[in-house]
Design an enzyme around this catalytic site. Structure first.
Site, PDB file in Angstrom:
ATOM      1  N   SER A 196      50.394 -13.377  15.214  1.00 23.37           N
ATOM      2  CA  SER A 196      49.391 -14.427  14.951  1.00 23.37           C
ATOM      3  C   SER A 196      49.181 -14.687  13.473  1.00 23.37           C
ATOM      4  O   SER A 196      48.889 -13.763  12.711  1.00 23.37           O
ATOM      5  CB  SER A 196      48.027 -14.020  15.517  1.00 23.37           C
ATOM      6  OG  SER A 196      48.076 -13.853  16.886  1.00 23.37           O
ATOM      7  N   HIS A 218      51.227 -19.319  17.319  1.00 28.16           N
ATOM      8  CA  HIS A 218      52.524 -18.818  17.780  1.00 28.16           C
ATOM      9  C   HIS A 218      53.453 -20.021  18.022  1.00 28.16           C
ATOM     10  O   HIS A 218      53.237 -20.801  18.942  1.00 28.16           O
ATOM     11  CB  HIS A 218      52.365 -18.024  19.078  1.00 28.16           C
ATOM     12  CG  HIS A 218      51.651 -16.714  18.898  1.00 28.16           C
ATOM     13  ND1 HIS A 218      52.331 -15.534  18.670  1.00 28.16           N
ATOM     14  CD2 HIS A 218      50.355 -16.400  18.888  1.00 28.16           C
ATOM     15  CE1 HIS A 218      51.457 -14.550  18.539  1.00 28.16           C
ATOM     16  NE2 HIS A 218      50.247 -15.044  18.670  1.00 28.16           N
ATOM     17  N   HIS A 224      52.462 -12.820  25.582  1.00 24.53           N
ATOM     18  CA  HIS A 224      51.552 -11.682  25.772  1.00 24.53           C
ATOM     19  C   HIS A 224      51.254 -11.480  27.245  1.00 24.53           C
ATOM     20  O   HIS A 224      51.250 -12.442  28.026  1.00 24.53           O
ATOM     21  CB  HIS A 224      50.225 -11.943  25.047  1.00 24.53           C
ATOM     22  CG  HIS A 224      50.361 -12.201  23.587  1.00 24.53           C
ATOM     23  ND1 HIS A 224      50.678 -13.440  23.075  1.00 24.53           N
ATOM     24  CD2 HIS A 224      50.229 -11.382  22.523  1.00 24.53           C
ATOM     25  CE1 HIS A 224      50.734 -13.375  21.757  1.00 24.53           C
ATOM     26  NE2 HIS A 224      50.463 -12.133  21.389  1.00 24.53           N
ATOM     27  N   TYR A 243      48.361 -10.988  28.392  1.00 26.07           N
ATOM     28  CA  TYR A 243      47.099 -11.655  28.734  1.00 26.07           C
ATOM     29  C   TYR A 243      47.295 -13.134  29.087  1.00 26.07           C
ATOM     30  O   TYR A 243      46.395 -13.779  29.608  1.00 26.07           O
ATOM     31  CB  TYR A 243      46.052 -11.499  27.622  1.00 26.07           C
ATOM     32  CG  TYR A 243      46.417 -12.092  26.271  1.00 26.07           C
ATOM     33  CD1 TYR A 243      46.475 -13.471  26.083  1.00 26.07           C
ATOM     34  CD2 TYR A 243      46.678 -11.271  25.183  1.00 26.07           C
ATOM     35  CE1 TYR A 243      46.798 -14.017  24.860  1.00 26.07           C
ATOM     36  CE2 TYR A 243      46.999 -11.804  23.950  1.00 26.07           C
ATOM     37  CZ  TYR A 243      47.061 -13.178  23.792  1.00 26.07           C
ATOM     38  OH  TYR A 243      47.395 -13.711  22.582  1.00 26.07           O
ATOM     39  N   GLU A 244      48.482 -13.674  28.803  1.00 30.26           N
ATOM     40  CA  GLU A 244      48.764 -15.050  29.227  1.00 30.26           C
ATOM     41  C   GLU A 244      49.173 -15.084  30.696  1.00 30.26           C
ATOM     42  O   GLU A 244      49.418 -16.156  31.250  1.00 30.26           O
ATOM     43  CB  GLU A 244      49.884 -15.640  28.365  1.00 30.26           C
ATOM     44  CG  GLU A 244      49.488 -15.810  26.906  1.00 30.26           C
ATOM     45  CD  GLU A 244      50.675 -16.146  26.020  1.00 30.26           C
ATOM     46  OE1 GLU A 244      51.184 -17.263  26.109  1.00 30.26           O
ATOM     47  OE2 GLU A 244      51.105 -15.270  25.243  1.00 30.26           O
ATOM     48  N   ALA A 249      48.747  -9.129  14.411  1.00 34.64           N
ATOM     49  CA  ALA A 249      47.407  -9.158  13.839  1.00 34.64           C
ATOM     50  C   ALA A 249      46.592  -8.147  14.629  1.00 34.64           C
ATOM     51  O   ALA A 249      46.743  -8.049  15.844  1.00 34.64           O
ATOM     52  CB  ALA A 249      46.807 -10.548  14.000  1.00 34.64           C
ATOM     53  N   MET A 251      46.881  -6.618  20.848  1.00 34.79           N
ATOM     54  CA  MET A 251      47.256  -6.986  22.222  1.00 34.79           C
ATOM     55  C   MET A 251      48.749  -7.255  22.346  1.00 34.79           C
ATOM     56  O   MET A 251      49.174  -8.074  23.168  1.00 34.79           O
ATOM     57  CB  MET A 251      46.471  -8.235  22.650  1.00 34.79           C
ATOM     58  CG  MET A 251      44.966  -8.108  22.471  1.00 34.79           C
ATOM     59  SD  MET A 251      44.122  -9.661  22.791  1.00 34.79           S
ATOM     60  CE  MET A 251      42.485  -9.304  22.157  1.00 34.79           C
ATOM     61  N   SER A 252      49.540  -6.604  21.532  1.00 34.88           N
ATOM     62  CA  SER A 252      50.988  -6.868  21.602  1.00 34.88           C
ATOM     63  C   SER A 252      51.748  -5.619  21.160  1.00 34.88           C
ATOM     64  O   SER A 252      51.210  -4.515  21.179  1.00 34.88           O
ATOM     65  CB  SER A 252      51.346  -8.041  20.681  1.00 34.88           C
ATOM     66  OG  SER A 252      51.138  -7.683  19.327  1.00 34.88           O
ATOM     67  N   ASN A 274      40.579  -8.116  10.848  1.00 33.41           N
ATOM     68  CA  ASN A 274      39.110  -8.049  11.046  1.00 33.41           C
ATOM     69  C   ASN A 274      38.709  -6.612  11.342  1.00 33.41           C
ATOM     70  O   ASN A 274      39.531  -5.802  11.787  1.00 33.41           O
ATOM     71  CB  ASN A 274      38.719  -8.935  12.240  1.00 33.41           C
ATOM     72  CG  ASN A 274      39.463  -8.552  13.508  1.00 33.41           C
ATOM     73  OD1 ASN A 274      40.635  -8.935  13.688  1.00 33.41           O
ATOM     74  ND2 ASN A 274      38.831  -7.779  14.349  1.00 33.41           N
ATOM     75  N   HIS A 305      39.186 -15.799  16.870  1.00 36.55           N
ATOM     76  CA  HIS A 305      40.624 -16.020  16.702  1.00 36.55           C
ATOM     77  C   HIS A 305      40.875 -16.797  15.409  1.00 36.55           C
ATOM     78  O   HIS A 305      41.880 -16.571  14.729  1.00 36.55           O
ATOM     79  CB  HIS A 305      41.174 -16.764  17.928  1.00 36.55           C
ATOM     80  CG  HIS A 305      42.674 -16.881  17.938  1.00 36.55           C
ATOM     81  ND1 HIS A 305      43.526 -15.784  17.850  1.00 36.55           N
ATOM     82  CD2 HIS A 305      43.490 -17.964  18.020  1.00 36.55           C
ATOM     83  CE1 HIS A 305      44.784 -16.203  17.874  1.00 36.55           C
ATOM     84  NE2 HIS A 305      44.794 -17.515  17.980  1.00 36.55           N
TER      85      HIS A 305
END
Ligand code: HPA
Length: 257
Positions: free
Chosen positions: A22, A53, A75, A77-78, A105, A197-198, A221, A233
């Protein structure tokens, strides 16, 4: 596999591939048409649906090393399976790539690792509950998943150009919601320095194919509850974009030797 697209990918004869997470796509300039292949040319890669992306492979060089950048990734989560989320890694391996750099990220759970800095991944916690090797009993050794030799090289490169490069443990979660403060405290207790998340599934797939792996988290963050700012995001993308140039310089220095 789309043979023609794979043949184009292979024709660059890249030894190294770099997956850009990201906000990090800006590491690649504006490639001409002949230097890029859209993920949509490969039936097995799902379309990335998240802002930040791009969804293409780009040919490039780092000093004298030929590289393929993967701008964007899929990902879990998609709604993708661990198998389809890692299709790009299998394609890159099929195209002859032997060494893989994964970037992402991530939120920082370590109070000493401030947002805007980079962390080299020493090890990971796969907390996604799945694996790309599901259904195929491959008992691969993950004890040196993030190559020690390569880490040494990057550490030296960071020192040589004065870029701060932390080292730590990346926890890979399913998402897509960010963590609660209680979850971040739990992850910190488990040894996590960065949370995202990756990356973990791609690292597993790459190791199963015998690739050498390095991983880098752009700490965009504070993890929830570590700082007192709400997470967004937009902030992740903005910090990623600002930190991307430091990573470009690190890559250039690491491949100079
Ligand atoms: N948590 C999980 N994933 C992330 C974060 C975070 O704080 N920041 C960027 N990706």
């Amino acid at each position: 596999m789309s043979d023609q697209a794979l043949e184009r990918l292979r024709s660059w004869r890249a030894e190294v591939a770099i997956v850009l997470g990201s906000g990090l796509s800006s590491i690649v300039g504006d490639p001409d048409r002949d230097s890029q292949i859209a993920y949509s040319d490969f039936a097995e890669i799902p379309r990335p649906g998240v802002e930040g992306h791009a969804g293409r492979f780009v040919f490039g060089t780092l000093q004298r090393t030929r590289v393929i950048y993967a701008q964007g990734r899929s990902h879990l989560y998609e709604g993708h399976s661990a198998q389809s989320a890692t299709a790009g890694v299998r394609l890159l391996a099929a195209a002859g790539v032997r060494r893989l750099i994964l970037t992402n990220a991530a939120g920082t759970a370590n109070p000493e690792f401030t947002p805007g800095s980079w962390m080299m991944i020493r090890d990971h916690l796969n907390l996604t509950g799945t694996t790309p090797l599901l259904g195929q009993p491959q008992f691969i050794d993950m004890s040196d998943a993030y190559s020690q030799a390569w880490r040494r090289q990057f550490r030296a490169a960071a020192e040589s150009i004065g870029v701060t490069l932390h080292e730590g443990v990346y926890a890979g979660l399913l998402g897509p919601q960010y963590e609660t403060p209680a979850e971040v405290r739990m992850l910190r207790t488990l040894g996590a320095d960065a949370i995202g998340m990756s990356t973990v599934l791609e690292a597993i797939q790459a190791r199963a194919l015998g690739l050498e792996v390095a991983g880098f988290s752009c700490l965009t963050n504070w993890g929830a509850g570590v700082g007192n700012q709400p997470l967004s995001h937009a902030e992740v993308l903005e910090t990623g974009r600002a930190a991307a140039s430091g990573f470009s310089r690190l890559l250039a220095a690491a491949f100079r030797g």
